[in-house]
Design a protein around this motif. Structure first.
Motif, PDB file in Angstrom:
ATOM      1  N   GLY A 182       0.777  -1.234   0.000  1.00  0.00           N
ATOM      2  CA  GLY A 182       0.000   0.000   0.000  1.00  0.00           C
ATOM      3  C   GLY A 182       0.807   1.282   0.000  1.00  0.00           C
ATOM      4  O   GLY A 182       0.227   2.367  -0.122  1.00  0.00           O
ATOM      5  N   GLN A 183       2.140   1.218   0.116  1.00  0.00           N
ATOM      6  CA  GLN A 183       2.968   2.422   0.242  1.00  0.00           C
ATOM      7  C   GLN A 183       3.462   2.898  -1.141  1.00  0.00           C
ATOM      8  O   GLN A 183       4.647   2.879  -1.441  1.00  0.00           O
ATOM      9  CB  GLN A 183       4.149   2.158   1.172  1.00  0.00           C
ATOM     10  N   ILE A 184       2.539   3.343  -1.956  1.00  0.00           N
ATOM     11  CA  ILE A 184       2.884   3.720  -3.330  1.00  0.00           C
ATOM     12  C   ILE A 184       3.805   4.936  -3.355  1.00  0.00           C
ATOM     13  O   ILE A 184       4.798   4.972  -4.080  1.00  0.00           O
ATOM     14  CB  ILE A 184       1.607   3.984  -4.146  1.00  0.00           C
ATOM     15  N   ASP A 185       3.478   5.955  -2.547  1.00  0.00           N
ATOM     16  CA  ASP A 185       4.298   7.171  -2.550  1.00  0.00           C
ATOM     17  C   ASP A 185       5.726   6.873  -2.100  1.00  0.00           C
ATOM     18  O   ASP A 185       6.698   7.374  -2.689  1.00  0.00           O
ATOM     19  CB  ASP A 185       3.680   8.229  -1.635  1.00  0.00           C
ATOM     20  N   TYR A 186       5.860   6.068  -1.050  1.00  0.00           N
ATOM     21  CA  TYR A 186       7.198   5.731  -0.545  1.00  0.00           C
ATOM     22  C   TYR A 186       7.993   4.976  -1.607  1.00  0.00           C
ATOM     23  O   TYR A 186       9.155   5.305  -1.883  1.00  0.00           O
ATOM     24  CB  TYR A 186       7.083   4.880   0.714  1.00  0.00           C
ATOM     25  N   LEU A 187       7.376   3.964  -2.196  1.00  0.00           N
ATOM     26  CA  LEU A 187       8.094   3.146  -3.187  1.00  0.00           C
ATOM     27  C   LEU A 187       8.449   3.961  -4.423  1.00  0.00           C
ATOM     28  O   LEU A 187       9.536   3.814  -4.986  1.00  0.00           O
ATOM     29  CB  LEU A 187       7.241   1.940  -3.569  1.00  0.00           C
ATOM     30  N   SER A 188       7.540   4.824  -4.855  1.00  0.00           N
ATOM     31  CA  SER A 188       7.821   5.658  -6.027  1.00  0.00           C
ATOM     32  C   SER A 188       9.026   6.562  -5.774  1.00  0.00           C
ATOM     33  O   SER A 188       9.917   6.691  -6.624  1.00  0.00           O
ATOM     34  CB  SER A 188       6.592   6.494  -6.364  1.00  0.00           C
ATOM     35  N   GLY A 189       9.061   7.186  -4.597  1.00  0.00           N
ATOM     36  CA  GLY A 189      10.195   8.041  -4.263  1.00  0.00           C
ATOM     37  C   GLY A 189      11.492   7.269  -4.149  1.00  0.00           C
ATOM     38  O   GLY A 189      12.557   7.744  -4.578  1.00  0.00           O
ATOM     39  N   LYS A 190      11.420   6.070  -3.585  1.00  0.00           N
ATOM     40  CA  LYS A 190      12.620   5.249  -3.422  1.00  0.00           C
ATOM     41  C   LYS A 190      13.170   4.807  -4.776  1.00  0.00           C
ATOM     42  O   LYS A 190      14.384   4.757  -4.988  1.00  0.00           O
ATOM     43  CB  LYS A 190      12.287   4.026  -2.570  1.00  0.00           C
ATOM     44  N   ILE A 191      12.286   4.482  -5.706  1.00  0.00           N
ATOM     45  CA  ILE A 191      12.722   4.045  -7.036  1.00  0.00           C
ATOM     46  C   ILE A 191      13.499   5.173  -7.720  1.00  0.00           C
ATOM     47  O   ILE A 191      14.554   4.948  -8.322  1.00  0.00           O
ATOM     48  CB  ILE A 191      11.508   3.627  -7.888  1.00  0.00           C
ATOM     49  N   ARG A 192      13.010   6.377  -7.623  1.00  0.00           N
ATOM     50  CA  ARG A 192      13.638   7.505  -8.325  1.00  0.00           C
ATOM     51  C   ARG A 192      14.862   8.046  -7.601  1.00  0.00           C
ATOM     52  O   ARG A 192      15.796   8.539  -8.233  1.00  0.00           O
ATOM     53  CB  ARG A 192      12.622   8.631  -8.515  1.00  0.00           C
ATOM     54  N   ALA A 193      14.877   7.935  -6.252  1.00  0.00           N
ATOM     55  CA  ALA A 193      15.992   8.511  -5.488  1.00  0.00           C
ATOM     56  C   ALA A 193      17.103   7.512  -5.212  1.00  0.00           C
ATOM     57  O   ALA A 193      18.255   7.893  -5.011  1.00  0.00           O
ATOM     58  CB  ALA A 193      15.464   9.066  -4.161  1.00  0.00           C
ATOM     59  N   GLY A 194      16.782   6.199  -5.216  1.00  0.00           N
ATOM     60  CA  GLY A 194      17.775   5.200  -4.849  1.00  0.00           C
ATOM     61  C   GLY A 194      18.054   5.243  -3.352  1.00  0.00           C
ATOM     62  O   GLY A 194      17.343   5.897  -2.583  1.00  0.00           O
ATOM     63  N   GLY A 195      19.099   4.534  -2.935  1.00  0.00           N
ATOM     64  CA  GLY A 195      19.467   4.548  -1.527  1.00  0.00           C
ATOM     65  C   GLY A 195      20.054   3.224  -1.098  1.00  0.00           C
ATOM     66  O   GLY A 195      20.205   2.292  -1.888  1.00  0.00           O
ATOM     67  N   SER A 196      20.396   3.121   0.183  1.00  0.00           N
ATOM     68  CA  SER A 196      20.960   1.895   0.744  1.00  0.00           C
ATOM     69  C   SER A 196      20.644   1.835   2.225  1.00  0.00           C
ATOM     70  O   SER A 196      20.254   2.838   2.829  1.00  0.00           O
ATOM     71  CB  SER A 196      22.482   1.844   0.529  1.00  0.00           C
ATOM     72  N   GLY A 197      20.831   0.645   2.801  1.00  0.00           N
ATOM     73  CA  GLY A 197      20.640   0.468   4.223  1.00  0.00           C
ATOM     74  C   GLY A 197      19.324  -0.157   4.609  1.00  0.00           C
ATOM     75  O   GLY A 197      19.192  -0.709   5.700  1.00  0.00           O
ATOM     76  N   VAL A 198      18.314  -0.109   3.732  1.00  0.00           N
ATOM     77  CA  VAL A 198      17.012  -0.687   4.057  1.00  0.00           C
ATOM     78  C   VAL A 198      17.053  -2.204   3.949  1.00  0.00           C
ATOM     79  O   VAL A 198      16.525  -2.922   4.787  1.00  0.00           O
ATOM     80  CB  VAL A 198      15.921  -0.110   3.133  1.00  0.00           C
ATOM     81  N   TRP A 199      17.718  -2.687   2.897  1.00  0.00           N
ATOM     82  CA  TRP A 199      17.804  -4.129   2.661  1.00  0.00           C
ATOM     83  C   TRP A 199      19.235  -4.635   2.755  1.00  0.00           C
ATOM     84  O   TRP A 199      19.523  -5.748   2.332  1.00  0.00           O
ATOM     85  CB  TRP A 199      17.230  -4.469   1.281  1.00  0.00           C
TER      86      TRP A 199
END
Length: 378
Positions: free
Chosen positions: A334-351
């Motif tokens: 259900g977290q569409i906004d979070y996932l959309s932002g993560k896809i475009r911004a990238g990042g590390s540490g969550v997984w």
């Protein structure tokens, strides 16, 4: 003075003024940029001059044990290359396909077999200096050049231990690496018949052919790449891309069945006939069309995942470099906004520590992918 002579005189004066202006500008520019830059210092040159030659010139002094290498491997290498160098569905296998007889002769017998399923790194490697140099300059892929000299020696030793070239208690060093070279399974497998480097060191090989004349007439037609199998035989043994390979992630040709093939071609399926191989987008479309919910959205999301190389790091039901689609869908339902932002911004540490680079998708495409993940990644 006639009009045409007047025009000619004026044009000459104009050209003379422009030329003088250009010379003045060039002179000013040369004065402005004098003294730009400086010679590189010896320390700066040394920081880039890190290659290790086949005769081990450039190899730094140091050592590393197999035991130390195992610790470094499991912390920094195994996530991409597997605990035992067997790799995963993304990277090619490093270990496998060599035997004790290969170590004795220096020629890997499986390289001569046309039926052997894959070529691992240790099967092809002819110089241990190449292995040391590549690990030193390029690994780990998310932090190249971050390994210490001891860690590079240790990881090299551990990898050779996985290939049964070195024993478990071995300590690799600059003092004994030349002896280790004499145990590489394919140390005698390098050919010099290509004459790319002519000279006495290669037995007086002939000069390479670098003066071939370009074809200017009666040139051959452009080649057409085609399968050696007729269309009706492509699916005779199932979809090769889905079948296991016993050495690493060697993928076969995608020979999907009649239903998906027909969907790709836009025609009804022909019983008993596979047809041409389907594209990844067509396969995604056909698969999503069978799913409940919104097949068009799911199909578009799967197509975006393929075309943007998301599938290089993510699989439907198991971890590759990153988490599986199912894991993401479960954690972030259900977290569409979070996932959309993560896809475009990238990042590390969550997984884990391996970063995901930012993806250059439009906001609309990112939301399509995010919506697909947030609703279960059908």
């Amino acid at each position: 003075m006639s009009s045409w002579r007047l025009e000619k005189t004026l044009l000459g004066l104009l050209l003379a003024v422009c030329g003088a202006g250009a010379l003045a500008q060039a002179s000013a520019s040369s004065q402005r940029y004098t003294g730009l830059g400086r010679p590189a210092t010896p320390a700066e040159v040394q920081a880039w001059d890190i290659d290790v030659r086949a005769d081990f010139k450039g190899l730094p002094k140091g050592s590393g044990s197999v035991a130390k290498g195992q610790d470094v491997w499991e912390a920094k290498c195994a996530s991409c290359h597997g605990v035992f160098g067997e790799s995963n569905e993304v990277f090619a296998p490093l270990v496998g396909g060599t035997t004790a007889e290969d170590i004795r002769t220096g020629r890997v017998a499986n390289l001569r077999r046309s039926d052997f399923p894959g070529r691992t790194t240790l099967m092809k490697l002819s110089q241990v200096s190449t292995l040391w140099d590549y690990i030193n300059r390029a690994m780990p892929w998310n932090a190249p050049k971050s390994l210490s000299v001891e860690e590079v020696y240790a990881v090299t030793a551990y990898l050779l231990h996985l290939g049964e070239v070195l024993p478990a208690d071995f300590v690799l060093s600059d003092a004994n690496i030349a002896q280790v070279q004499q145990r590489l399974p394919n140390r005698n497998g390098m050919s010099t018949a290509h004459a790319l480097w002519p000279g006495k060191e290669f037995g007086g090989a002939p000069a390479p052919d670098v003066r071939a004349a370009a074809c200017m007439q009666d040139c051959p037609v452009e080649p057409r790449v085609a399968s050696m199998l007729p269309d009706f035989a492509r699916d005779a043994h199932g979809n090769l891309a889905d079948q296991n390979r016993n050495v690493g992630p060697q993928r076969g040709a995608r020979t999907a069945g009649p239903k998906v093939q027909a969907a790709a071609a836009g025609a009804p399926p022909v019983p008993g006939q596979a047809g041409a191989p389907a594209t990844a987008t067509a396969i995604a479309t056909a698969t999503a069309a069978d799913a409940p919910g919104k097949p068009s959205d799911a199909a578009r999301a799967r197509s975006l995942a393929q075309s943007n190389s998301c599938t290089a790091c993510h699989a439907p039901d198991k971890r590759l470099v990153g988490p599986s689609w199912n894991e993401i869908a479960t954690r972030h339902a259900g977290q569409i906004d979070y996932l959309s932002g993560k896809i475009r911004a990238g990042g590390s540490g969550v997984w884990g520590g391996i970063p995901m680079p930012p993806q250059s998708l439009s906001e609309a495409d990112a939301r399509v992918l995010a919506g697909w993940l947030a609703t279960g990644a059908r």
